[in-house]
Design a protein around this motif. Structure first.
Motif, PDB file in Angstrom:
ATOM      1  N   LEU A  34       0.838  -1.207   0.000  1.00 37.18           N
ATOM      2  CA  LEU A  34       0.000   0.000   0.000  1.00 37.18           C
ATOM      3  C   LEU A  34       0.875   1.260   0.000  1.00 37.18           C
ATOM      4  CD1 LEU A  34      -2.872  -0.784   2.560  1.00 37.18           C
ATOM      5  CD2 LEU A  34      -2.948  -0.941   0.071  1.00 37.18           C
ATOM      6  N   ASP A  35       2.176   1.068   0.219  1.00 41.47           N
ATOM      7  CA  ASP A  35       3.133   2.187   0.130  1.00 41.47           C
ATOM      8  C   ASP A  35       2.728   3.420   0.929  1.00 41.47           C
ATOM      9  OD1 ASP A  35       5.331   1.401  -1.275  1.00 41.47           O
ATOM     10  OD2 ASP A  35       4.328   1.611  -3.230  1.00 41.47           O
ATOM     11  N   GLY A  36       2.335   3.211   2.176  1.00 42.48           N
ATOM     12  CA  GLY A  36       2.028   4.355   3.047  1.00 42.48           C
ATOM     13  C   GLY A  36       0.654   4.964   2.819  1.00 42.48           C
ATOM     14  N   ARG A  37      -0.215   4.306   2.026  1.00 41.78           N
ATOM     15  CA  ARG A  37      -1.583   4.836   1.873  1.00 41.78           C
ATOM     16  C   ARG A  37      -2.298   4.786   3.216  1.00 41.78           C
ATOM     17  NH1 ARG A  37      -4.167   1.563  -2.981  1.00 41.78           N
ATOM     18  NH2 ARG A  37      -6.143   2.454  -2.272  1.00 41.78           N
ATOM     19  N   ARG A  38      -3.129   5.784   3.488  1.00 43.72           N
ATOM     20  CA  ARG A  38      -3.845   5.822   4.744  1.00 43.72           C
ATOM     21  C   ARG A  38      -5.145   5.027   4.662  1.00 43.72           C
ATOM     22  NH1 ARG A  38      -0.690   8.506   2.588  1.00 43.72           N
ATOM     23  NH2 ARG A  38      -2.179  10.086   1.946  1.00 43.72           N
ATOM     24  N   VAL A  39      -5.397   4.230   5.687  1.00 44.41           N
ATOM     25  CA  VAL A  39      -6.611   3.425   5.758  1.00 44.41           C
ATOM     26  C   VAL A  39      -7.326   3.792   7.059  1.00 44.41           C
ATOM     27  CG1 VAL A  39      -7.562   1.091   5.755  1.00 44.41           C
ATOM     28  CG2 VAL A  39      -5.399   1.555   4.556  1.00 44.41           C
ATOM     29  N   ALA A  40      -8.541   4.342   6.945  1.00 38.58           N
ATOM     30  CA  ALA A  40      -9.298   4.716   8.144  1.00 38.58           C
ATOM     31  C   ALA A  40     -10.046   3.499   8.674  1.00 38.58           C
ATOM     32  CB  ALA A  40     -10.282   5.837   7.803  1.00 38.58           C
TER      33      ALA A  40
ATOM     34  N   GLY B 173       1.498  -2.533   4.419  1.00 37.97           N
ATOM     35  CA  GLY B 173       2.322  -1.349   4.144  1.00 37.97           C
ATOM     36  C   GLY B 173       1.530  -0.050   4.213  1.00 37.97           C
ATOM     37  N   GLY B 174       0.344  -0.094   4.853  1.00 42.62           N
ATOM     38  CA  GLY B 174      -0.472   1.111   4.975  1.00 42.62           C
ATOM     39  C   GLY B 174      -0.274   1.808   6.307  1.00 42.62           C
ATOM     40  N   VAL B 175      -0.978   2.937   6.474  1.00 47.99           N
ATOM     41  CA  VAL B 175      -0.928   3.726   7.701  1.00 47.99           C
ATOM     42  C   VAL B 175      -2.347   3.763   8.267  1.00 47.99           C
ATOM     43  CG1 VAL B 175      -0.486   6.028   8.650  1.00 47.99           C
ATOM     44  CG2 VAL B 175       0.950   5.140   6.794  1.00 47.99           C
ATOM     45  N   VAL B 176      -2.493   3.403   9.545  1.00 46.45           N
ATOM     46  CA  VAL B 176      -3.823   3.314  10.157  1.00 46.45           C
ATOM     47  C   VAL B 176      -4.275   4.690  10.662  1.00 46.45           C
ATOM     48  CG1 VAL B 176      -5.161   2.293  12.043  1.00 46.45           C
ATOM     49  CG2 VAL B 176      -3.401   0.939  10.883  1.00 46.45           C
ATOM     50  N   VAL B 177      -5.534   5.021  10.361  1.00 46.43           N
ATOM     51  CA  VAL B 177      -6.153   6.238  10.914  1.00 46.43           C
ATOM     52  C   VAL B 177      -7.397   5.793  11.686  1.00 46.43           C
ATOM     53  CG1 VAL B 177      -7.070   8.532  10.373  1.00 46.43           C
ATOM     54  CG2 VAL B 177      -5.431   7.434   8.801  1.00 46.43           C
ATOM     55  N   PRO B 178      -7.290   5.627  13.019  1.00 45.19           N
ATOM     56  CA  PRO B 178      -8.449   5.140  13.768  1.00 45.19           C
ATOM     57  C   PRO B 178      -9.490   6.247  13.958  1.00 45.19           C
ATOM     58  CG  PRO B 178      -6.392   4.909  15.040  1.00 45.19           C
ATOM     59  CD  PRO B 178      -6.121   5.826  13.894  1.00 45.19           C
ATOM     60  N   LEU B 179     -10.731   5.930  13.671  1.00 46.94           N
ATOM     61  CA  LEU B 179     -11.833   6.885  13.866  1.00 46.94           C
ATOM     62  C   LEU B 179     -12.733   6.358  14.976  1.00 46.94           C
ATOM     63  CD1 LEU B 179     -12.806   7.596  10.142  1.00 46.94           C
ATOM     64  CD2 LEU B 179     -11.233   8.888  11.599  1.00 46.94           C
TER      65      LEU B 179
END
Ligand code: MCA
Ligand code: AMP
Length: 484
Positions: free
Chosen positions: A52-58, A78-84
Motif C-alpha cells: 500500500l506504500d504508506g496509503r492511509r486506511v481509516a 504497508g499502509g498507515v492506520v487512521v483510527p476513527l
C-alpha cells in the motif's frame, strides 16, 4: 541489509504462538489465528499489489479482536492506520478521513449507516468480508523502522485537530519500554476498556500487552458492572481517573475489591489522579495506582515504579529508559527520545520541536530524586475531560456558527468526575432570544464529538476582557465558579 520494522519482526515471532491473544464478546482468539486474520485483511487490501506504500486506511470498527486484526492487516500491507471513533458526527468523521487523505475505509457492520458519509471517492469495505480473503505473506515488502504506522488525531491550540505521525519504531519501542517497566509477561491478562482512537487505549494498553505476548480481554466500552465482573480474571488494569471515579460511584465495593485485589498492576494516566481517589483505590485493592505521564506525541515518558512502595501520590515518576526530559526556565516540560513522534501530518510548521526536543505544553517540577510533579498547562485553551484532550478554541469555533450567539467563550471548571467540566459562556446576539440549553447541546452535538459538547451553557451580559479586548479566561473561570 536494510533495517526492518521491529513491529512486523515481533509479529513474525508471535505468529507461531497458540496462546490466547484476545478475549471479546465473541470468544477467544489465539495469536496465530489473529495474525492469520490480519494477513487476510492485508491480502484483500493489497489485491495483488506489492504494497500500500504508506496509503492511509481509516478504521471505524467495533472494539474487539477484529479491530486488532484490521490494524495489523493494514500495517502488514504497508499502509498507515487512521483510527476513527463513532463518538463523532458523520461530517467530522469525513473531515478526518479527508485530512488524512485516506482513500480506504474499513467499517464493521455496526457502523454501516455511516458508509455513505465516508464514501466520497473512497473505497469503503466491510471488515468481516476481508477476514477470510487469501492471506498475504507476513511481510509482503520490507517496512523500515521509520515508516509511518499510525496517524492519531489530537487537539491543540490552533484550529482543527492534527494527525500525530507515529512510526513502526515509535510504537514498537514504546511497547517494549512499557512492557519491561511494568513487568509484562505472557501470563498477564489486561482488562481493556479504553477507546482505541487514542494512544492510551491503543498504544499504552493494547499494543503493550499484545506485543509482550500477553492476553487482552476487550470490553466494547467502559461499563462499571462488566469491569467489576472481569477484574477477577485480569492481572493488569489501565484507566483514566474518571473511570476510577465512576467505579467508586457505581460499583459494589465488596465485589470490586475481590477482583481488584487479584490484580498485580493498576495504572492511571491521561489526566491528574486526585490523591483521595488514588487512596480510595489503595484501600480497596491494596496498592496505590501506578500513575504515569503520557502524551499522544511522545507516549508514556514518565512513570512511577512498578514496586508499589516506591510510588509517590501526586507525582508522575521518573523518565523511562531512553527518554530524556528537561524543564525550561518557565517550567515547561520538554521530552526527547526514540518514542517521540515524527511530527504532525501535513503541518510541519506547527510541530513544536526545539533542537530535537518536543515541547509538551505541560508545566512541571522535579524533586531531588528526579520524580516529576505536573503543575498545569501553558495554555488555558487545552482542557482534559474524562482523559480526552479538548481544544476550547475548536469548541468555540463550532458554537460561533450559531445564529443567535454573538460571542462564545469555552473554559474548563474543576470537577471531581471529569477533571475539567466544559462550560460555554455566551452573549446573545442583539434582537435574538436566548436559545435554551437543550437546543444548544443539540447544535453542538451535530458538529462535535459527544465528549466535546459543553455540559453547561451560561448566558452573560458581557465577557471579562483585558484592555486589548481579549477574553480573560482565568477571570471567566472565577466568575462561573462563583455562580454555584
Ligand atoms: C463521555 N461523555 C463525556 C466524556 N465521556 N463527556 C465529557 N467528557 C468525557 N470524557 C459524555 C457522553 O457522551 C454522554 O453524553 C455522557 O457523558 C454520559 O456518558 P457515559 O456513557 O456515562 O460515559 P462513558 O461513555 O462511560 O465515558 C466515560 C469514560 C470515557 C469511560 C471516562 O470518557 C473514556 O473512555 N475516556 C477515556 C479517554 C481516553 O482514553 N483518553 C486518552 C487520551 P450524553 O449524555 O450527552 O449522551 S491519550 C492521552 O491522554 C495520553 C497518551 C495518556 O497519557 O494517556
Ligand atoms: P493527549 O494529547 O490526549 O495525549 O494528552 C496528553 C496530555 O494529558 C498531557 O500533555 C498532560 O497534560 C495530560 N496527562 C497525561 N497523563 C497525565 C497525568 N498522569 N497527570 C496529569 N496530566 C496528564
Amino acid at each position: 541489509m536494510a533495517a526492518r520494522s521491529p513491529l512486523l519482526a515481533r509479529l513474525a515471532e508471535l505468529a507461531a504462538s497458540t496462546r490466547v491473544a484476545l478475549l471479546d464478546d465473541r470468544g477467544t482468539t489465539t495469536h496465530d489465528q489473529l495474525i492469520r486474520r490480519a494477513r487476510s485483511v492485508a491480502g484483500a487490501l493489497l489485491n495483488g499489489a506489492p504494497s500500500l506504500d504508506g496509503r492511509r486506511v481509516a478504521l471505524l470498527l467495533t472494539q474487539d479482536a477484529d479491530w486488532l486484526a484490521a490494524f495489523l492487516g493494514v500495517l502488514i500491507a504497508g499502509g498507515v492506520v487512521v483510527p476513527l471513533a463513532p463518538a463523532y458526527p458523520a461530517a467530522e468523521l469525513a473531515w478526518f478521513a479527508a485530512d488524512a487523505e485516506a482513500d480506504l475505509v474499513l467499517l464493521s457492520a455496526e457502523y454501516d449507516a455511516l458508509a455513505l458519509d465516508l464514501a466520497h471517492g473512497r473505497r469503503v469495505l466491510r471488515v468481516d468480508a476481508l477476514l477470510c480473503a487469501a492471506p498475504a505473506p507476513l511481510e509482503p515488502t520490507l517496512r523500515a523502522p521509520d515508516d509511518l504506522a499510525l496517524l492519531l488525531y489530537t487537539s491543540g491550540t490552533t484550529g482543527r485537530p492534527k494527525g500525530a505521525m507515529l512510526t513502526h519504531a515509535n510504537l514498537a519501542t514504546h511497547a517494549r519500554l512499557l512492557g519491561t517497566a511494568w513487568g509484562f509477561t505472557e501470563r498477564d491478562q489486561l482488562l481493556h476498556t479504553l477507546p482505541l482512537h487514542h494512544l492510551h487505549g491503543l498504544g499504552i494498553s493494547l499494543l503493550t500487552a499484545y506485543l509482550a505476548g500477553a492476553a487482552t480481554r476487550m470490553l466494547p466500552r467502559f461499563d462499571p458492572e462488566r469491569v467489576t465482573r472481569s477484574l477477577a480474571h485480569a492481572t493488569v488494569f489501565m484507566a483514566v481517573p474518571t473511570i476510577y471515579r465512576r467505579l467508586a460511584d457505581a460499583a459494589d465495593p465488596a465485589r470490586l475489591a475481590a477482583g481488584a485485589r487479584t490484580l498485580r498492576l493498576a495504572t492511571s494516566g491521561s489526566a491528574a489522579l486526585p490523591i483521595p481517589l488514588g487512596e480510595w483505590w489503595r484501600s480497596l485493592a491494596g496498592d496505590y495506582p501506578l500513575e504515569r505521564f503520557g502524551m499522544t506525541e511522545v507516549g508514556v515518558a514518565l512513570s512511577n515504579p512498578l514496586e508499589p512502595s516506591g510510588r509517590q501520590p501526586g507525582r508522575v515518576g521518573t523518565p523511562l529508559p531512553t527518554v530524556e526530559i528537561r524543564c525550561a526556565d518557565d517550567g515547561e516540560l520538554y521530552v526527547r527520545g526514540p518514542s517521540v513522534f515524527a511530527g504532525y501530518w501535513r503541518r510541519p510548521d506547527t510541530t513544536p520541536f526545539e533542537d530535537g526536543w518536543f515541547r509538551t505544553g505541560d508545566l512541571a517540577e522535579t524533586d531531588a530524586a528526579g520524580s516529576v510533579r505536573l503543575l498545569g498547562r501553558t495554555s488555558v485553551d487545552i482542557l482534559k475531560s474524562g482523559g480526552y484532550k479538548l481544544s476550547a478554541l475548536e469548541i468555540e469555533a463550532a458554537l460561533a456558527e450559531h445564529p443567535a450567539l454573538a460571542e462564545v467563550a469555552v473554559v474548563g471548571l474543576p470537577d471531581a468526575t471529569w477533571g475539567d467540566l466544559v462550560v460555554c459562556a455566551f452573549i446573545v446576539r442583539a434582537g435574538s432570544s436566548a436559545p435554551d440549553h437543550d437546543s444548544l447541546r443539540a447544535f453542538a452535538r451535530a458538529r462535535l464529538a459527544a465528549y466535546q459538547v459543553p455540559r453547561e451553557f451560561v448566558a452573560l451580559a458581557e465577557l471579562p476582557r483585558n484592555p486589548l479586548g481579549k477574553v480573560v479566561k482565568p477571570r471567566l473561570v472565577e466568575l462561573l465558579r462563583a455562580r454555584t
